[in-house]
Write an enzyme that holds these catalytic residues in place. Structure first.
Site, mmCIF file in Angstrom:
data_model
loop_
_atom_site.group_PDB
_atom_site.id
_atom_site.type_symbol
_atom_site.label_atom_id
_atom_site.label_comp_id
_atom_site.label_asym_id
_atom_site.label_seq_id
_atom_site.Cartn_x
_atom_site.Cartn_y
_atom_site.Cartn_z
ATOM 1 N N SER A 162 -6.137 -43.154 35.431
ATOM 2 C CA SER A 162 -5.201 -43.789 34.495
ATOM 3 C C SER A 162 -4.028 -42.843 34.245
ATOM 4 O O SER A 162 -4.075 -41.662 34.619
ATOM 5 C CB SER A 162 -5.901 -44.069 33.171
ATOM 6 N N ASP B 290 -4.393 -46.486 38.052
ATOM 7 C CA ASP B 290 -4.816 -47.574 37.146
ATOM 8 C C ASP B 290 -3.722 -47.788 36.088
ATOM 9 O O ASP B 290 -3.252 -46.826 35.472
ATOM 10 C CB ASP B 290 -6.138 -47.125 36.487
ATOM 11 N N HIS C 12 -10.567 -53.958 27.015
ATOM 12 C CA HIS C 12 -10.918 -52.562 27.304
ATOM 13 C C HIS C 12 -11.745 -51.980 26.150
ATOM 14 O O HIS C 12 -11.556 -52.346 24.999
ATOM 15 C CB HIS C 12 -9.644 -51.730 27.483
ATOM 16 N N GLY C 13 -12.626 -51.058 26.504
ATOM 17 C CA GLY C 13 -13.408 -50.373 25.463
ATOM 18 C C GLY C 13 -14.587 -51.214 25.012
ATOM 19 O O GLY C 13 -15.144 -51.987 25.785
ATOM 20 N N HIS D 236 -10.787 -56.391 34.512
ATOM 21 C CA HIS D 236 -10.645 -55.167 33.708
ATOM 22 C C HIS D 236 -11.548 -55.271 32.487
ATOM 23 O O HIS D 236 -12.016 -56.350 32.132
ATOM 24 C CB HIS D 236 -9.183 -55.007 33.263
ATOM 25 N N GLY D 237 -11.750 -54.134 31.830
ATOM 26 C CA GLY D 237 -12.534 -54.135 30.599
ATOM 27 C C GLY D 237 -13.959 -54.604 30.834
ATOM 28 O O GLY D 237 -14.519 -55.350 30.033
ATOM 29 N N SER E 45 -16.817 -52.811 31.043
ATOM 30 C CA SER E 45 -17.918 -52.128 30.352
ATOM 31 C C SER E 45 -18.428 -53.015 29.231
ATOM 32 O O SER E 45 -17.636 -53.672 28.550
ATOM 33 C CB SER E 45 -17.433 -50.807 29.743
HETATM 34 O O1 G3H Z 1 -7.647 -49.222 31.065
HETATM 35 C C1 G3H Z 1 -7.735 -48.131 30.539
HETATM 36 C C2 G3H Z 1 -8.676 -47.133 31.081
HETATM 37 O O2 G3H Z 1 -9.942 -47.294 30.512
HETATM 38 C C3 G3H Z 1 -8.105 -45.757 30.920
HETATM 39 O O3 G3H Z 1 -8.275 -45.201 29.673
HETATM 40 O O4 G3H Z 1 -6.055 -44.159 29.152
HETATM 41 O O5 G3H Z 1 -8.151 -43.378 28.035
HETATM 42 O O6 G3H Z 1 -7.723 -42.872 30.438
HETATM 43 P P1 G3H Z 1 -7.491 -43.831 29.306
HETATM 44 P P1 13P Z 2 -13.583 -50.454 30.298
HETATM 45 O O1 13P Z 2 -13.295 -49.104 29.728
HETATM 46 O O2 13P Z 2 -13.768 -51.488 29.254
HETATM 47 O O3 13P Z 2 -14.688 -50.404 31.292
HETATM 48 O O4 13P Z 2 -12.249 -50.899 31.109
HETATM 49 C C1 13P Z 2 -11.896 -50.201 32.270
HETATM 50 C C2 13P Z 2 -10.616 -50.693 32.847
HETATM 51 O O5 13P Z 2 -10.280 -51.859 32.814
HETATM 52 C C3 13P Z 2 -9.761 -49.711 33.526
HETATM 53 O O6 13P Z 2 -8.573 -50.271 33.998
HETATM 54 ZN ZN ZN Z 3 -7.844 -51.877 32.767
#
Ligand code: G3H
Ligand code: 13P
Ligand code: ZN
Length: 284
Positions: free
Chosen positions: A50, A82, A180-181, A208-209, A211
């Protein structure tokens, strides 16, 4: 040497009904955990960084770590930016040798998202680099964007057809209700919307997102055209839990390797689990 572009991996995945895992890495142990798990399972994998990762470690270190992991891997590995929101930074990643970039113009009006994405495609494709773009807005924590989940805009299927035709992208990140998260409560995904996008857009779709999604939801998304699944939070949490457990077992430990080693193993176990869930084991 197995550093490859992402697009062929993703096209094959969509054709054959599985998904390639795309895992975020910020340091050497995470890079090793991701590629190590993929090697154990004989799976193709995408290592992604990222903008936050590039700020934390520096592009030079991120690239050197990812390149080494990819070159020495026995499975195909794509190295991907990313959520690239900055054109100049995307160019720097191309120059470094990334084999895939995401241009994230999702916060822009449609015409500007198309213009930015097309500009990146025009530069990346002659270099053999794959391009992912985002249409609609994915909720939650996003680099430099804070989109409240309820305010996120879901991808419009007809707009997706137009966007793909106008830009020539290789993969499309869709907003269907993921965030995300962490999820607060059960995530509600818009299956008819995904179904319609997949019917109209013959490209690998990106989730995406991912998790914290129930396993059945991930399988359902893959059945409906998702060929790249992004995971960050689940792996980073496993890493930190592994680290904390090692410290708790011996609070006097002063050798970083004795703490980071178990953290790497914990992260690797989660990556293995995800790759199996995505159906990518044995596809590399
Ligand atoms: O989509 C976002 C990713 O989970 C990256 O997160 O900006 O904390 O590295 P970060
Ligand atoms: P998560 O952190 O929810 O798994 O999302 C990851 C993501 O989309 C990175 O681009
Ligand atoms: Zn993402």
């Amino acid at each position: 040497m197995a550093l490859v572009a992402a697009a062929p991996l993703l096209r094959q995945a969509r054709r054959e009904g599985y998904a390639v895992g795309a895992f975020n890495a910020n340091n050497m142990e995470l890079v090793q955990a991701i590629v190590g798990a993929a090697e154990e399972l004989g799976a193709p994998v995408i290592l992604q960084a990222s903008q936050g990762a590039l700020r934390y470690a520096g592009l030079g270190y991120v690239w050197a770590l990812a390149r080494e992991a990819a070159w020495s891997a026995r499975v195909p590995v794509a190295v991907h930016l990313d959520h690239g929101t900055d054109f100049a930074q995307i160019l720097r990643c191309l120059r470094a040798g990334f084999t895939s970039v995401m241009v994230d113009g999702s916060s822009l009006p449609l015409a500007q998202n198309i213009a930015l994405t097309r500009r990146v495609v025009e530069i990346a494709h002659p270099l053999g680099v794959s391009v992912e773009a985002e249409l609609g807005r994915i909720g939650g924590r996003e680099d430099e964007l804070a989109v409240a989940a309820r305010e996120a805009f879901l991808t419009d299927p007809d707009e997706a057809v137009f966007f793909v035709r106008e830009t020539g992208v290789d993969a499309l990140a869709v907003a269907i209700g993921t965030a995300h998260g962490h999820y607060h409560g059960e995530p509600r995904l818009d299956w008819p919307r995904l179904e319609r996008i997949a019917r109209l857009v013959d490209l690998p779709l990106v989730l995406h997102g991912s998790s914290g999604l129930p396993e059945e939801a991930v399988r359902e998304a893959i059945r409906r055209g998702v060929a790249k699944v992004n995971i960050d939070t689940d792996v980073r949490e496993a890493f930190v839990r592994g680290l904390a457990a090692a410290l708790e077992a011996d609070p006097a430990e002063s050798d970083p390797r004795k703490i980071l080693g178990p953290a790497r193993e914990a992260a690797k176990a989660v990556v293995r689990e995800k790759i199996r869930l995505f159906g990518a084991a044995g596809k590399g």
